[in-house]
Design an enzyme around this catalytic site. Sequence first.
Site, PDB file in Angstrom:
ATOM      1  N   CYS A   1      -0.561  -3.845  10.501  1.00  0.00           N
ATOM      2  CA  CYS A   1      -0.096  -2.949  11.564  1.00  0.00           C
ATOM      3  C   CYS A   1       1.435  -2.872  11.569  1.00  0.00           C
ATOM      4  O   CYS A   1       2.122  -3.839  11.277  1.00  0.00           O
ATOM      5  CB  CYS A   1      -0.591  -3.452  12.928  1.00  0.00           C
ATOM      6  SG  CYS A   1      -0.120  -2.341  14.266  1.00  0.00           S
TER       7      CYS A   1
ATOM      8  N   ASN B   1       2.298  -9.757  -8.636  1.00  0.00           N
ATOM      9  CA  ASN B   1       1.251  -8.732  -8.615  1.00  0.00           C
ATOM     10  C   ASN B   1       0.535  -8.719  -7.268  1.00  0.00           C
ATOM     11  O   ASN B   1       0.372  -9.753  -6.637  1.00  0.00           O
ATOM     12  CB  ASN B   1       0.241  -8.981  -9.749  1.00  0.00           C
ATOM     13  CG  ASN B   1       0.905  -8.866 -11.119  1.00  0.00           C
ATOM     14  OD1 ASN B   1       1.969  -8.253 -11.253  1.00  0.00           O
ATOM     15  ND2 ASN B   1       0.300  -9.481 -12.121  1.00  0.00           N
TER      16      ASN B   1
ATOM     17  N   ASP C   1      -2.495  -7.045  -6.990  1.00  0.00           N
ATOM     18  CA  ASP C   1      -3.839  -6.533  -7.307  1.00  0.00           C
ATOM     19  C   ASP C   1      -4.968  -7.539  -7.072  1.00  0.00           C
ATOM     20  O   ASP C   1      -6.137  -7.203  -7.230  1.00  0.00           O
ATOM     21  CB  ASP C   1      -3.873  -6.052  -8.774  1.00  0.00           C
ATOM     22  CG  ASP C   1      -3.431  -7.160  -9.747  1.00  0.00           C
ATOM     23  OD1 ASP C   1      -2.724  -6.839 -10.726  1.00  0.00           O
ATOM     24  OD2 ASP C   1      -3.771  -8.343  -9.530  1.00  0.00           O
TER      25      ASP C   1
ATOM     26  N   HIS D   1       4.459 -11.004  -3.302  1.00  0.00           N
ATOM     27  CA  HIS D   1       4.773  -9.622  -2.901  1.00  0.00           C
ATOM     28  C   HIS D   1       3.624  -8.982  -2.135  1.00  0.00           C
ATOM     29  O   HIS D   1       3.509  -7.762  -2.033  1.00  0.00           O
ATOM     30  CB  HIS D   1       5.143  -8.782  -4.131  1.00  0.00           C
ATOM     31  CG  HIS D   1       6.483  -9.170  -4.678  1.00  0.00           C
ATOM     32  ND1 HIS D   1       6.922  -8.763  -5.920  1.00  0.00           N
ATOM     33  CD2 HIS D   1       7.494  -9.932  -4.162  1.00  0.00           C
ATOM     34  CE1 HIS D   1       8.140  -9.262  -6.134  1.00  0.00           C
ATOM     35  NE2 HIS D   1       8.501  -9.979  -5.099  1.00  0.00           N
TER      36      HIS D   1
ATOM     37  N   CYS E   1      -4.555  -1.892  17.844  1.00  0.00           N
ATOM     38  CA  CYS E   1      -3.699  -1.230  18.844  1.00  0.00           C
ATOM     39  C   CYS E   1      -3.517   0.252  18.580  1.00  0.00           C
ATOM     40  O   CYS E   1      -2.864   0.951  19.342  1.00  0.00           O
ATOM     41  CB  CYS E   1      -2.316  -1.911  18.881  1.00  0.00           C
ATOM     42  SG  CYS E   1      -1.270  -1.493  17.483  1.00  0.00           S
TER      43      CYS E   1
END
Length: 296
Positions: free
Chosen positions: A158, A116, A118, A150, A207
Site C-alpha cells: 500500500c 532479483n 522474481d 530489492h 484502506c
Amino acid sequence: MDPETSIWDADAFRTALKDSKHIVAIAGAGLSAASGIPTYHDGGGLWRTLDATALASPEAFKDNPSLVWQFYHYRRNKALEAKPNPAHEVVAKMSVPQCLKKVAPNAQSFHLITQNIDRLSVDALRTLVQSLSTGPTKPTVYKDSILEMHGRLFDVQCTQCEYRAEDRSSPLTPALGAADGDLRTYQDAGTKAIHIPEEQLPRCPKCGALARPGVVWFGERPLHLDEINSIMYKADMCLVIGTSSQVRPASTYAYRVRRRGGKVALFNMDPSEKDVAGADFVFKGPCEALLPAVLP
Ligand code: BV8
Ligand code: ZN
C-alpha cells in the site's frame, strides 16, 4: 590478475571453498536469464522503448502510475511463466548445510543476497527442501539464507498504510489485463501506451489507497541492510553471479569481502574488466552451465 589466465579456475576455486567458513553469493539478473527473465541490459534494457531503470523509481510512479503498473504487470507475467534454472538449483544447495559441506566442509554460514525480485531462488530452495525431506523430516536450512534486497515482484504494497502481501494472481485488475495487447517481446511489448485511470489500478484491500509493486525503487532504501552489513563483516568467500555490479550498495559487497582478505569468484557471461580485476576466480560464460560444472 590477468583475465585470460583466470577464465577457468575450477580447481583453485574448489580448494579455496574447502577453507571457507562464511560464504555469501551476490546475484543479479544474469542468474535468472536462462529462466527467460530479460536482464536489465539485454536489448538495451528497454521496455516500450523506455529505460527499465527509469521506470523503477518513486518519481516515475508518482508521475504515471498507469505506465509503471503496466511495466510491472508485464514483468509479473514474465516471472509467472519462469521456472528456476540449474544455476538457481546449485545456489539453493548452498543454503542446505548437508549439501554445502560436500564442497565446503568448514562452512558455518551461507547467505544469498539477491538483487532479483522474481523469487526464483526462493522457489528453487523450496523445491530442494521438498526433495530432501523424508516424510515430516526436513533438512536443515541456514536461517534467513536468502535476502531479497530489492523486494519482491509479486508483493503488492500500500502507498498509505502498512499493508503488504504476496499476490501471484494476474491480471491484478481487469484494466491491466486489457492493457496486455500484443505483448510479444521485451522491446516491442505493447508499444501502445494506454492510460489506465488510477481507480482501475491495484488498490490496497485494507484502506483502498493506490497500491504499488512491493519492490525497492531507485533512491529507496534496500531491504535487509543491517543483516547484510553484519554478513559482510564475516564473509570470507563471495560468489558474484550474473550481475553488472552497477547498482549500489549491492555493487560494493564483493569489494568489501576482498578488502578484508576474503576471496571473490565471478560468474558472468561478459564480465567487465573492473570486475575481473576485483576477483580471485573468474568464470566467463552462462552461470546456468558454469555453476553446475564448477560445483557439481
Ligand atoms: C539506495 C528493483 C540509498 C526494481 C532495482 C544518483 C541518484 C539516485 C541514486 C543514486 C545515484 N547514484 C547512485 C545511486 C544509488 C542507486 C544506484 O546505485 N544507481 C545506479 C544506477 C548508479 N541505488 C539505489 O538507489 C538503491 N538505494 O542507494 O538507497 C539509501 C541507502 C541506505 C539508507 C537509505 C537510503 C536502490 C537500488 C534498487 C533499485 N531497484 N530493482 C525493479 O527491478 O524494477 S535495481 C535493478 O537493477 C536490479 O535489482 C539490479 O540491482 C539492477 C540491474 O543489475 P543486474 O541485476 O546486474 O542486471 P544487469 O542487466 O545490469 O546485468 C546482468 C549481468 O548478468 C550482466 O553482467 C551480464 O553480463 C550477466 N549475464 C547475463 N546473462 C548471464 C549473465 N551472467 C551469467 N550467466 C548468464 N546467463
Ligand atoms: Zn492501505
